[in-house]
Design an enzyme around this catalytic site. Sequence first.
Site, PDB file in Angstrom:
ATOM      1  N   PHE A   1      40.899  33.300  49.932  1.00 56.70           N
ATOM      2  CA  PHE A   1      41.066  31.932  49.437  1.00 56.70           C
ATOM      3  C   PHE A   1      40.345  30.971  50.388  1.00 56.70           C
ATOM      4  CE2 PHE A   1      45.240  32.145  46.767  1.00 56.70           C
ATOM      5  CZ  PHE A   1      44.577  32.895  45.812  1.00 56.70           C
TER       6      PHE A   1
ATOM      7  N   HIS B   1      47.828  44.507  47.652  1.00 56.39           N
ATOM      8  CA  HIS B   1      46.990  43.568  48.405  1.00 56.39           C
ATOM      9  C   HIS B   1      47.753  43.020  49.606  1.00 56.39           C
ATOM     10  CE1 HIS B   1      44.088  40.777  49.570  1.00 56.39           C
ATOM     11  NE2 HIS B   1      43.877  40.109  48.451  1.00 56.39           N
TER      12      HIS B   1
ATOM     13  N   HIS C   1      36.563  44.897  47.862  1.00 57.38           N
ATOM     14  CA  HIS C   1      37.739  44.024  47.965  1.00 57.38           C
ATOM     15  C   HIS C   1      38.675  44.332  46.799  1.00 57.38           C
ATOM     16  CE1 HIS C   1      40.083  40.673  49.299  1.00 57.38           C
ATOM     17  NE2 HIS C   1      39.890  39.967  48.199  1.00 57.38           N
TER      18      HIS C   1
END
Length: 406
Positions: free
Chosen positions: A395, A336, A302
């Site tokens: 998130f 990102h 990630h």
Amino acid sequence: MTGFAVAVTGIGLVTPAGIGVKENWDRVVEGRPTAAHHADLAGLPVTMACRVPGFSPRELGLRGAQQWDRYSQFALVAGREALAQAGLGSHDWADGARVAVIVGSGAGGTATLEEQHRVLIEEGPSEVSSMTLPMGLLNMAAGQLAIDIGANGPCLAPCTACAAGASAIGLGRELIRSGLADVVVAGGAEAPITPLYLSAFARMRALSRRGDDPATASRPFDASRDGFVLGEGAGILVLESEEHARARGARTLARVVGYGASADAHHVTSPHPGGKGAELAVRAALADAGLTGRDVRYVNAHGTSTPLNDVIEAGVVRRVVGADALVSSTKGVTGHPLGAAGSIEAAYAALAVHHGVVPPTANLTELDPRVDVDVVHGQARPGRVDVALSNSFGFGGQNAALLIAS
């Protein structure tokens, strides 16, 4: 390997690294960053981002694209490329009800929603566009792609923040395993380089502030990293049951052999300090595939370039996969892309398996001493990759892990 596998027969990519798989793969393997300042972001707390270069909907053949948000445009271009590579034509299905579409997103059509909110405040409700919701809703990339290709099967739009694209691929595999589809067009799309998103992430201190040299700002695992650079784009994979792919003589680029999902159940923005949720997802993917960590040759991390994520993820990789696997984050090149990141990076992992090349981590010059894994940097590393792991953490503490094999 004892798990259920689905064939990846097509890949489509629209990212800051380029439009199309070849352009993307060449740039990612070269490790050339894409972050730059943009004049239209002047006045915002951060003016650098990773944008898709030269994206023109009209030139790319998207008729009526003015009625789609940019994130839907990305999804359609990537979806069409993936189908073409798979040798499948839109609206040319023996049974369209056996074709599913799953496109995840975190922000959806936020550019449309932000602009129309401005119109509401400055010009009044009578001036708000009637296309606001058809353009702005989170499910519209999936809906537009299903319309474009004539897919009548399940049409879903997972919203698991930065794990959305990976969730879509994992859920697509489950649709095929359950017998509800033979083909799933799956991935993620995002176009969040907007005033609201840039300002909100800046207020959270999540974005890099290396404005003096934006090209080096996204630097996963580097000791001097200070946040991520916002990106955009779409990654779409064509998934098929292996029987379906064999029956039509399709070429298999790679196979999705494992999927794991979890929740940190800890905090809405900060990862669990021990990496609990991330580790659960990776272990679940390994169990699903009937593999162990030692079977994994490459980890597409990630790797956001944020201080917390990179160290915690490296610890999970060390514990579960071990020290021998090669690790890299392609966000050093692309920034990102939020909800599209998981599917874009799953595509890169599939290409690493297919080509036998592990891309480097761009901008990594001094490895954080707390990162105790073999992070590939400087240049790509060739070698056979039988199994790759692609991690995505979002998130809300929502995590997804995909295992991709030859």
